[in-house]
Design a protein around this motif. Structure first.
Motif, PDB file in Angstrom:
ATOM      1  N   HIS A   1      -3.596  11.520 -20.289  1.00 42.82           N
ATOM      2  CA  HIS A   1      -2.416  12.258 -20.902  1.00 42.82           C
ATOM      3  C   HIS A   1      -2.075  13.716 -20.360  1.00 42.82           C
ATOM      4  O   HIS A   1      -3.239  14.250 -20.006  1.00 42.82           O
ATOM      5  N   GLY A   2      -0.919  13.748 -19.821  1.00 42.88           N
ATOM      6  CA  GLY A   2      -0.392  14.816 -19.207  1.00 42.88           C
ATOM      7  C   GLY A   2      -0.303  14.832 -17.905  1.00 42.88           C
ATOM      8  O   GLY A   2       0.325  15.715 -17.165  1.00 42.88           O
ATOM      9  N   ASP A   3      -1.069  13.795 -17.480  1.00 44.74           N
ATOM     10  CA  ASP A   3      -0.713  13.715 -15.693  1.00 44.74           C
ATOM     11  C   ASP A   3       0.686  13.280 -15.371  1.00 44.74           C
ATOM     12  O   ASP A   3       1.196  12.420 -15.982  1.00 44.74           O
ATOM     13  N   THR A   4       1.132  13.785 -14.273  1.00 43.58           N
ATOM     14  CA  THR A   4       2.303  13.544 -13.578  1.00 43.58           C
ATOM     15  C   THR A   4       2.156  13.012 -12.135  1.00 43.58           C
ATOM     16  O   THR A   4       1.517  13.745 -11.221  1.00 43.58           O
ATOM     17  N   LEU A   5       2.973  11.655 -12.007  1.00 43.25           N
ATOM     18  CA  LEU A   5       2.672  10.984 -10.735  1.00 43.25           C
ATOM     19  C   LEU A   5       4.094  11.128  -9.876  1.00 43.25           C
ATOM     20  O   LEU A   5       4.927  10.727 -10.626  1.00 43.25           O
ATOM     21  N   TYR A   6       3.902  11.680  -8.574  1.00 36.93           N
ATOM     22  CA  TYR A   6       4.933  11.760  -7.717  1.00 36.93           C
ATOM     23  C   TYR A   6       5.264  10.613  -6.994  1.00 36.93           C
ATOM     24  O   TYR A   6       4.240  10.387  -6.240  1.00 36.93           O
ATOM     25  N   MET A   7       6.221   9.732  -7.084  1.00 35.97           N
ATOM     26  CA  MET A   7       6.226   8.450  -6.409  1.00 35.97           C
ATOM     27  C   MET A   7       7.536   8.717  -5.331  1.00 35.97           C
ATOM     28  O   MET A   7       8.707   8.891  -6.069  1.00 35.97           O
ATOM     29  N   PRO A   8       7.427   8.721  -4.063  1.00 37.41           N
ATOM     30  CA  PRO A   8       8.351   9.082  -3.227  1.00 37.41           C
ATOM     31  C   PRO A   8       9.250   7.817  -3.272  1.00 37.41           C
ATOM     32  O   PRO A   8       9.101   6.693  -3.522  1.00 37.41           O
ATOM     33  N   GLU A   9      10.490   8.049  -2.570  1.00 39.40           N
ATOM     34  CA  GLU A   9      11.477   6.992  -2.422  1.00 39.40           C
ATOM     35  C   GLU A   9      11.185   5.611  -2.041  1.00 39.40           C
ATOM     36  O   GLU A   9      10.553   5.532  -0.963  1.00 39.40           O
ATOM     37  N   GLY A  10      11.316   4.574  -2.739  1.00 43.45           N
ATOM     38  CA  GLY A  10      11.295   3.322  -1.911  1.00 43.45           C
ATOM     39  C   GLY A  10       9.647   2.783  -1.972  1.00 43.45           C
ATOM     40  O   GLY A  10       9.303   1.822  -1.565  1.00 43.45           O
ATOM     41  N   TYR A  11       8.771   3.596  -2.693  1.00 42.36           N
ATOM     42  CA  TYR A  11       7.601   3.135  -2.729  1.00 42.36           C
ATOM     43  C   TYR A  11       7.576   2.025  -3.730  1.00 42.36           C
ATOM     44  O   TYR A  11       7.843   1.894  -4.939  1.00 42.36           O
ATOM     45  N   TRP A  12       6.422   0.965  -3.418  1.00 47.30           N
ATOM     46  CA  TRP A  12       6.084  -0.123  -4.384  1.00 47.30           C
ATOM     47  C   TRP A  12       5.162   0.504  -5.299  1.00 47.30           C
ATOM     48  O   TRP A  12       4.004   1.384  -4.889  1.00 47.30           O
ATOM     49  N   HIS A  13       5.164   0.013  -6.613  1.00 48.47           N
ATOM     50  CA  HIS A  13       4.293   0.566  -7.539  1.00 48.47           C
ATOM     51  C   HIS A  13       4.032  -0.607  -8.576  1.00 48.47           C
ATOM     52  O   HIS A  13       4.922  -1.489  -8.882  1.00 48.47           O
ATOM     53  N   GLN A  14       2.769  -0.806  -9.186  1.00 45.10           N
ATOM     54  CA  GLN A  14       2.239  -1.757  -9.987  1.00 45.10           C
ATOM     55  C   GLN A  14       1.509  -0.963 -11.021  1.00 45.10           C
ATOM     56  O   GLN A  14       0.574  -0.092 -10.695  1.00 45.10           O
ATOM     57  N   MET A  15       1.669  -1.100 -12.065  1.00 47.66           N
ATOM     58  CA  MET A  15       1.165  -0.367 -13.365  1.00 47.66           C
ATOM     59  C   MET A  15       0.172  -1.348 -14.097  1.00 47.66           C
ATOM     60  O   MET A  15       0.600  -2.420 -14.623  1.00 47.66           O
ATOM     61  N   THR A  16      -0.830  -0.822 -14.447  1.00 48.79           N
ATOM     62  CA  THR A  16      -1.527  -1.525 -15.517  1.00 48.79           C
ATOM     63  C   THR A  16      -2.120  -0.663 -16.670  1.00 48.79           C
ATOM     64  O   THR A  16      -2.766   0.414 -16.541  1.00 48.79           O
ATOM     65  N   TYR A  17      -1.881  -0.928 -18.024  1.00 47.59           N
ATOM     66  CA  TYR A  17      -2.099  -0.099 -18.990  1.00 47.59           C
ATOM     67  C   TYR A  17      -3.686  -0.450 -19.560  1.00 47.59           C
ATOM     68  O   TYR A  17      -3.998  -1.474 -19.946  1.00 47.59           O
TER      69      TYR A  17
END
Length: 291
Positions: free
Chosen positions: A212-228
């Motif tokens: 909670h409250g964290d901010t992730l910076y993802m640069p342009e074109g980066y692949w990303h996969q999220m698991t809750y």
């Protein structure tokens, strides 16, 4: 998990100046987690599942699950719809694959827009209404990169979420599906099958766990996969690609590739989907000289 894939921890900072952010992360295109960027937002204290239920409970929301992409559904077509209050009740009951993806909830409930502000951090953020993302325990967002190749600030609220990132330079190892923005959907990036997908052994990525409250910076074109890891939700703000090369790719994705892919789905149906998945393996193994 990190022993199986070549993943390093995304660096974390408490706060950083605009100059530090631009020089250390945006210009070299390096991800970072900023821990205290939202602590002065009303949302930091107010935004919870119960608060969203109170504010938006009667809104009907689009839901997606983990079923493979098929010719049955159009691009980003939801698999189900229900009222937000019922969806939040579902999240609280236990694990569910249903997610909310790219939803303009703040447009539907303008009062929520008072709870955040656009951070003065050096990115020229789009001022249209931000997108929200919700997920239940164990739900996953497939590995992909964004169609507009935006620079993304991804703000997480409630619970924990695991994020795996790969830079564009690693695309040759990831089994990218042709004419699409995704990898093969049957790849489990938390437990990869190296017998079926041997090129993954060479891929070098990054990992973090957002709270909670964290901010992730993802640069342009980066692949990303999220698991809750637990029920939770996030909000994204976006900025355009900084260079003409990626801006050109974004225009191509939006106005050529997407429409071509939809046309081929309409003409060939499931055969087109199956053909692309097969080509993802053939092309990746050819590039990596895997027989």
């Amino acid at each position: 998990m990190k022993d199986e894939l070549q993943l390093t921890e995304i660096p974390r900072v408490k706060r950083l100046s605009k100059k530090e952010f631009l020089e250390n992360y945006v210009r070299p295109q390096r991800p970072v987690v900023i821990e205290d960027l939202t602590k002065d937002w009303p949302a930091y204290e107010k935004w919870s599942l119960d608060h969203i239920k109170e504010m938006a409970g009667e809104k009907e929301v689009p839901l997606f699950d983990n079923r493979p992409i098929s010719a049955k559904y159009k691009f980003n077509e939801p698999h189900e719809r229900m009222k937000m209050k019922d969806y939040i009740d579902l999240l609280k009951k236990g694990p569910t694959n249903y997610r909310i993806f790219l939803y303009h909830l703040l447009k539907e409930v303008p009062a929520l827009q008072k709870d955040f502000k656009y951070p003065d951090i050096g990115l020229k953020l789009f001022k249209e209404v931000p997108m929200l993302f919700f997920g239940g325990e164990n739900s996953k967002v497939f590995m992909h990169y964004d169609i507009d190749l935006a620079n993304i600030l991804h703000f997480h609220f409630v619970g924990k979420k695991c994020c795996i990132l790969f830079p564009p330079s690693q695309t040759m190892y990831l089994y990218k599906v042709p004419h699409a923005l995704i990898t093969r959907e049957d790849i489990d990036f938390l437990n990869p099958d190296y017998d079926k997908f041997p090129a993954l052994r060479e891929a070098k990525g990054m990992i973090t766990e957002l709270g909670h409250g964290d901010t992730l910076y993802m640069p342009e074109g980066y692949w990303h996969q999220m698991t809750y890891l637990t029920p939770g939700f996030s909000m994204s703000l976006r900025a355009a690609p900084r260079g003409l090369k990626n801006l050109g790719k974004a225009v191509y994705n939006l106005f050529v590739m997407r429409h071509f892919d939809n046309y081929m789905r309409k003409i060939k149906g499931q055969k087109w989907i199956d053909q692309k998945n097969e080509q993802a393996i053939i092309r990746t193994h050819r590039k990596n000289e895997i027989s």
